[in-house]
Write an enzyme that holds these catalytic residues in place. Structure first.
Site, PDB file in Angstrom:
ATOM      1  CB  VAL A  44      -1.044   0.131   1.117  1.00 57.67           C
ATOM      2  CG1 VAL A  44      -1.574   1.297   1.432  1.00 57.67           C
ATOM      3  CG2 VAL A  44      -1.928  -1.101   1.137  1.00 57.67           C
ATOM      4  CB  CYS A  45       4.040   2.321   1.638  1.00 56.68           C
ATOM      5  SG  CYS A  45       3.329   1.923   3.568  1.00 56.68           S
ATOM      6  CG  ASP A  46       5.225   0.257  -4.497  1.00 57.81           C
ATOM      7  OD1 ASP A  46       6.334  -0.020  -4.817  1.00 57.81           O
ATOM      8  OD2 ASP A  46       4.469   0.393  -5.418  1.00 57.81           O
TER       9      ASP A  46
END
Length: 166
Positions: free
Chosen positions: A59-61
């Site tokens: 999700v951060c990517d």
């Protein structure tokens, strides 16, 4: 304080919650070359601050890539992504991901940003997923503390707030 969970387990956020209308706290984080970066370095610009636990997770990517794409279309808006990843890991990840429109910064050294914005997760020493938009006069015009850290933020609302900020 915002109630936040990580993988559906409650976590403790350290610091003071920042709300719309607040003066944005200045902070010191590290660039990928270990130089210090402060919010005040970009005074006079609108800043969209994307906060992620680690750029090296799904999700951060996706969040960082999304704001990298959006940054190309934002006028006079500086986009910062802040995590507690080591600056060296951030630099390697950015090179591999082709991140060119977002400044990726590390709060690893002292959690200065995390504590000042109330997003430092005590139990994990990570930052809680959140988005802040700070206008050119250093006022917070948008603040989103994502209730479940593994979920996506509201990208459209954050971009709209950045576009409407002066």
């Amino acid at each position: 304080m915002a109630e936040v969970t990580f993988k559906e387990n409650p976590v403790t956020l350290v610091g003071n919650e920042v709300s719309v209308g607040d003066k944005a706290p200045d902070f010191t984080v590290l660039a990928n070359d270990l130089s210090e970066v402060k919010l005040s370095d970009s005074k006079g610009k609108v800043r969209l601050i994307s906060v992620v636990p680690s750029v090296d997770t799904g999700v951060c990517d996706q969040q960082t890539r999304k704001f990298n794409e959006e940054a190309a279309n934002l006028n006079n808006v500086e986009v910062l992504t802040i995590s507690v990843d080591l600056p060296f890991a951030q630099k390697r990840w950015c090179a591999a991901a082709g991140i060119e429109n977002v400044q990726v910064l590390s709060d690893h050294r002292g959690l200065d940003f995390g504590k000042k914005y109330g997003v430092a997760i005590e139990e994990l020493r990570l930052l809680s997923r959140s988005i802040f938009v700070v206008d050119s006069s250093d006022t917070v015009v948008y603040a989103e503390y994502v209730p479940e850290v593994t979920n996506h933020p509201n990208y459209e609302a954050a971009v709209e707030a950045a576009n409407n900020a002066k």
